[in-house]
Design a protein around this motif. Structure first.
Motif, mmCIF file in Angstrom:
data_model
loop_
_atom_site.group_PDB
_atom_site.id
_atom_site.type_symbol
_atom_site.label_atom_id
_atom_site.label_comp_id
_atom_site.label_asym_id
_atom_site.label_seq_id
_atom_site.Cartn_x
_atom_site.Cartn_y
_atom_site.Cartn_z
ATOM 1 N N SER A 288 -35.493 -31.692 24.076
ATOM 2 C CA SER A 288 -36.465 -32.531 23.371
ATOM 3 C C SER A 288 -35.845 -33.754 22.706
ATOM 4 N N GLY A 289 -34.538 -33.714 22.470
ATOM 5 C CA GLY A 289 -33.883 -34.796 21.737
ATOM 6 C C GLY A 289 -34.018 -34.673 20.227
ATOM 7 N N GLN A 290 -34.653 -33.602 19.753
ATOM 8 C CA GLN A 290 -34.889 -33.395 18.322
ATOM 9 C C GLN A 290 -33.727 -32.586 17.727
ATOM 10 N N VAL A 291 -32.608 -33.227 17.536
ATOM 11 C CA VAL A 291 -31.341 -32.593 17.177
ATOM 12 C C VAL A 291 -31.283 -32.216 15.699
ATOM 13 N N GLN A 292 -30.551 -31.134 15.408
ATOM 14 C CA GLN A 292 -30.246 -30.768 14.026
ATOM 15 C C GLN A 292 -28.743 -30.923 13.810
ATOM 16 N N LYS A 293 -28.390 -31.819 12.890
ATOM 17 C CA LYS A 293 -26.984 -32.004 12.520
ATOM 18 C C LYS A 293 -26.690 -31.128 11.309
ATOM 19 N N LEU A 294 -25.650 -30.356 11.385
ATOM 20 C CA LEU A 294 -25.288 -29.440 10.310
ATOM 21 C C LEU A 294 -24.760 -30.203 9.100
ATOM 22 N N VAL A 295 -25.321 -29.910 7.931
ATOM 23 C CA VAL A 295 -24.845 -30.463 6.672
ATOM 24 C C VAL A 295 -24.106 -29.377 5.879
ATOM 25 N N ASP A 296 -24.668 -28.164 5.844
ATOM 26 C CA ASP A 296 -24.029 -27.059 5.143
ATOM 27 C C ASP A 296 -24.410 -25.754 5.829
ATOM 28 N N PHE A 297 -23.462 -24.835 5.899
ATOM 29 C CA PHE A 297 -23.653 -23.523 6.516
ATOM 30 C C PHE A 297 -23.468 -22.483 5.430
ATOM 31 N N ARG A 298 -24.538 -21.744 5.116
ATOM 32 C CA ARG A 298 -24.499 -20.754 4.042
ATOM 33 C C ARG A 298 -24.943 -19.399 4.580
ATOM 34 N N ASP B 217 -26.131 -15.285 2.996
ATOM 35 C CA ASP B 217 -26.544 -14.590 1.779
ATOM 36 C C ASP B 217 -25.531 -13.533 1.344
ATOM 37 N N CYS B 218 -25.800 -12.923 0.197
ATOM 38 C CA CYS B 218 -24.895 -11.949 -0.412
ATOM 39 C C CYS B 218 -24.667 -10.721 0.456
ATOM 40 N N ASP B 219 -25.633 -10.362 1.280
ATOM 41 C CA ASP B 219 -25.486 -9.222 2.186
ATOM 42 C C ASP B 219 -24.831 -9.623 3.508
ATOM 43 N N MET B 220 -24.646 -10.918 3.698
ATOM 44 C CA MET B 220 -24.046 -11.481 4.904
ATOM 45 C C MET B 220 -24.848 -11.153 6.167
ATOM 46 N N ASP B 221 -26.181 -11.023 5.995
ATOM 47 C CA ASP B 221 -27.028 -10.697 7.143
ATOM 48 C C ASP B 221 -28.121 -11.732 7.413
ATOM 49 N N THR B 222 -28.052 -12.868 6.729
ATOM 50 C CA THR B 222 -28.984 -13.971 6.955
ATOM 51 C C THR B 222 -28.246 -15.280 6.702
ATOM 52 N N ILE B 223 -28.492 -16.249 7.572
ATOM 53 C CA ILE B 223 -27.852 -17.561 7.462
ATOM 54 C C ILE B 223 -28.879 -18.598 7.034
ATOM 55 N N LEU B 224 -28.433 -19.544 6.209
ATOM 56 C CA LEU B 224 -29.207 -20.724 5.868
ATOM 57 C C LEU B 224 -28.399 -21.919 6.343
ATOM 58 N N VAL B 225 -28.972 -22.693 7.254
ATOM 59 C CA VAL B 225 -28.317 -23.935 7.646
ATOM 60 C C VAL B 225 -29.091 -25.086 7.030
ATOM 61 N N GLU B 226 -28.382 -25.891 6.255
ATOM 62 C CA GLU B 226 -28.967 -27.127 5.752
ATOM 63 C C GLU B 226 -28.636 -28.178 6.795
ATOM 64 N N VAL B 227 -29.671 -28.878 7.243
ATOM 65 C CA VAL B 227 -29.520 -29.773 8.384
ATOM 66 C C VAL B 227 -30.094 -31.148 8.098
ATOM 67 N N ASP B 228 -29.694 -32.084 8.923
ATOM 68 C CA ASP B 228 -30.358 -33.381 9.002
ATOM 69 C C ASP B 228 -31.136 -33.321 10.308
ATOM 70 N N GLN B 229 -32.437 -33.111 10.197
ATOM 71 C CA GLN B 229 -33.304 -32.970 11.364
ATOM 72 C C GLN B 229 -33.655 -34.343 11.909
ATOM 73 N N ILE B 230 -33.318 -34.585 13.159
ATOM 74 C CA ILE B 230 -33.681 -35.832 13.835
ATOM 75 C C ILE B 230 -34.981 -35.562 14.588
ATOM 76 N N GLY B 231 -36.066 -36.199 14.155
ATOM 77 C CA GLY B 231 -37.365 -35.958 14.772
ATOM 78 C C GLY B 231 -38.024 -34.713 14.205
ATOM 79 N N VAL B 232 -38.816 -34.049 15.038
ATOM 80 C CA VAL B 232 -39.561 -32.860 14.621
ATOM 81 C C VAL B 232 -38.744 -31.604 14.921
#
Length: 132
Positions: free
Chosen positions: A69-79, A81-96
């Protein structure tokens, strides 16, 4: 691949299918864009390249966000959780972020016992993928 990224991947708790849930959030606004899955290879590729890579359960392979689609996500931060079983990626979303052409995937709401669509597509799926 750097050893420190492998150590991070080794700490994460993947489910019985080798996957871990990932929430993608726009880094500067806090907008929650989507939820997807990563396997170990997707985690490593994301950390190494700075471009978010997921694992597509429907296709059974790595899915580099925006490859069709060309709707890229550039990684800003990779986090994770405390249980290490869920990831939060903070991104710069290009497009939708959503395959429906919406900014994010969370466009249904429960309001007064009814399902309400709270946002319209910003771009058509034909424009995104070149097909109907």
């Amino acid at each position: 691949m750097t050893g420190s990224n492998a150590l991070i991947a080794d700490k994460l708790k993947f489910n019985e299918n080798g996957l871990i849930p990932v929430i993608a959030q726009q880094h500067d606004t806090g907008e929650v864009l989507m939820m997807a899955w990563m396997n170990r290879d997707a985690v490593l590729e994301t950390l190494e390249t700075g471009r978010v890579c997921y694992f597509s359960r429907s296709r059974g392979k790595l899915w580099r966000k925006g490859e069709s689609s060309g709707q890229v996500q550039k990684l800003v931060d990779f986090r994770y959780d405390c249980d290490m079983d869920t990831i939060l990626v903070e991104v710069d979303q290009i497009g939708v972020a959503c395959h429906t052409g919406r900014r994010n995937c969370f466009y249904f709401a429960a309001r007064d016992g009814n399902e309400v669509v709270i946002s319209k597509p910003e771009v058509s799926t034909e424009e995104l993928y070149g097909k109907k």
